[in-house]
Design a protein around this motif. Structure first.
Motif, short mmCIF file in Angstrom:
data_model
loop_
_atom_site.label_atom_id
_atom_site.label_comp_id
_atom_site.label_asym_id
_atom_site.label_seq_id
_atom_site.Cartn_x
_atom_site.Cartn_y
_atom_site.Cartn_z
N ASN A 325 0.81 -1.16 0.05
CA ASN A 325 -0.02 0.06 0.03
C ASN A 325 0.95 1.23 0.02
O ASN A 325 0.49 2.27 -0.46
N TYR A 326 1.91 1.12 0.75
CA TYR A 326 2.81 2.47 0.64
C TYR A 326 3.32 3.00 -0.50
O TYR A 326 3.32 4.11 -0.93
N TYR A 327 3.58 1.82 -1.31
CA TYR A 327 3.97 2.20 -2.85
C TYR A 327 3.06 2.11 -3.86
O TYR A 327 3.28 2.58 -5.08
N ALA A 328 1.73 1.79 -3.45
CA ALA A 328 0.69 1.99 -4.44
C ALA A 328 0.28 3.24 -4.91
O ALA A 328 0.07 3.97 -4.02
N THR A 329 -0.67 3.14 -6.04
CA THR A 329 -1.19 4.37 -6.27
C THR A 329 -2.74 4.48 -5.60
O THR A 329 -2.79 3.17 -4.93
N GLY A 330 -3.36 5.35 -5.58
CA GLY A 330 -4.67 5.23 -4.83
C GLY A 330 -5.68 4.29 -5.35
O GLY A 330 -6.23 3.77 -4.56
N ALA A 331 -5.57 3.85 -6.67
CA ALA A 331 -6.63 2.85 -7.29
C ALA A 331 -6.02 1.37 -6.80
O ALA A 331 -7.16 0.55 -6.85
N ARG A 332 -5.00 1.20 -6.14
CA ARG A 332 -4.52 0.08 -5.93
C ARG A 332 -4.26 -0.31 -4.40
O ARG A 332 -3.79 -1.23 -3.93
N VAL A 333 -4.83 0.59 -3.49
CA VAL A 333 -4.43 0.49 -2.18
C VAL A 333 -5.60 -0.29 -1.52
O VAL A 333 -6.83 0.07 -1.86
#
Length: 392
Positions: A325-333
């Motif tokens: 989640n830390y490295y994800a874009t908003g669409a993949r959290v």
């Protein structure tokens, strides 16, 4: 057909006849590299095919229970191909298959002790192999192939099968939570509530909080008094580690007395084989390799993750998901909510670190700490499930 393993497209070609082998070999020889890609050749008599075996690049191929000439095996291995025998000693299947069912892993449990059911036999087998040899002998290839097929079966269930049309909520928590406790009842309530609201439950598939959440899904169509009666039966055999036989038989009694049409998923591992899989997950993806199991368990929780109190394994799952989640874009959290303020603030102070990691990131408004399972469900309901990755 293209498959996902674990997250990206891959192609496996299963060959079960000599006609198929000849046809695909001819196609491969028409290419510049003469490379056979991802072949899995099962029980084919290749004694008369030395010329083909010596011409093809078989580095991506696996030959299982095939018959060779005196030189055939060496020809395959000369280009990196692998030849192995499934062996009658293997207590598990290495061919394509569906997910396990509880009664498959616990076959005979009403008549024989846990030590004699398939799940225990497979665990014993996995533990009988010296770790230093594990990467080189045929048993390593057998377990790898098993995990591949189980992974594919799980992807099929999630994309095309019983879980295709419902968001999945991962429920994490400690295996030590015992039947008959308030913590167990709370986890059952969580599984029941989520199932009634149209979610599917996915857990680590073991005992404790995992069993409770799967049991909640199983019992979701029953009245409160029936659920209490079911929990009373389970409480008569609370210890999954020391008294596995009675623990499993109590679950069988509940399943038989309270039949269900609800589905939930368990993703356990023989790496922690001393923790038996629970019998309330209707579909079981059990792996030998724990790292694969952990990653694929979190990946399928597209509706969010609810974390009940637990210890080291639960903490690992929290931060494995937090890292993504830390490295994800908003669409993949993936939303994650911890249940138990005292536990996650004081006993195991995970929450302050999780908060610190989230500051300024897309995950910041998708983490929460609550005190009850009802609050956890309310938080999850405010979140939009992630769109599943493209399969093909």
């Amino acid at each position: 057909m293209s498959q996902v393993w674990p997250y990206i497209p891959a192609r496996t070609v299963n060959i079960t006849t000599l006609v198929e082998f000849d046809r695909l070999a001819a196609e491969a020889l028409e290419t510049q590299m003469a490379r056979a890609r991802n072949w899995r050749v099962h029980r084919v008599d290749l004694q008369t095919r030395d010329s083909l075996l010596g011409t093809l690049d078989l580095a991506d191929c696996l030959f299982i229970d095939c018959v060779f000439s005196s030189q055939g095996r060496a020809l395959v291995e000369a280009t990196g191909g692998l030849c192995m025998s499934s062996g009658v000693q293997l207590p598990f299947d290495i061919s394509e298959r569906d997910l396990y069912t509880p009664y498959e892993l616990y076959s005979g449990i009403k008549e024989v002790p846990y030590a004699q059911v398939p799940d225990a036999q497979i665990y014993t087998y996995s533990q009988s192999k010296p770790p230093l040899k594990f990467a080189t002998d045929d048993t390593a290839m057998a377990t790898t192939l098993h995990d591949h097929h189980i992974g594919q079966a799980m992807i099929n269930a999630v994309y095309d099968g019983v879980f295709a049309n419902t968001p999945m909520i991962g429920v994490m928590g400690g295996h030590a939570v015992q039947r008959g406790t308030q913590e167990f009842a709370d986890a059952v309530q969580l599984g029941t509530t989520l199932t009634r609201k149209g979610y599917s439950i996915v857990t680590g598939g073991g005992p404790g909080a995992m069993e409770a959440a799967n049991a909640g899904a199983w019992l979701a169509d029953y009245e409160p008094q029936d659920i209490v009666a079911a929990l009373d039966i389970l409480a008569q055999a609370p210890d999954a580690i020391r008294h596995r036989t009675m623990w499993a038989r109590a679950a069988v009694r509940v399943r038989e007395q309270f039949p269900s049409k609800n589905h939930s998923l368990g993703v356990p591992t023989w790496f922690y084989g001393h923790e038996p899989p629970n019998l309330f997950a209707t579909h079981i993806a059990k792996f030998f390799t724990n790292s694969i199991r952990e990653a694929i368990l979190l990946e399928q929780s597209n509706g969010g993750i609810i974390v009940l109190p637990g210890a080291a394994g639960t903490v690992q799952e929290i931060f494995q998901d937090a890292c993504e989640n830390y490295y994800a874009t908003g669409a993949r959290v993936t939303p994650i909510v911890l249940v138990g303020e005292k536990h996650w603030r004081e006993e195991l102070p995970v929450w302050p670190l999780l908060q610190a990691l989230a500051v300024g990131r897309a995950m910041e408004d998708r983490i929460a700490l609550v005190d009850t399972v009802d609050e956890a469900v309310a938080f999850i309901e405010t979140m939009t499930p992630l769109r599943r990755r493209t399969r093909f």
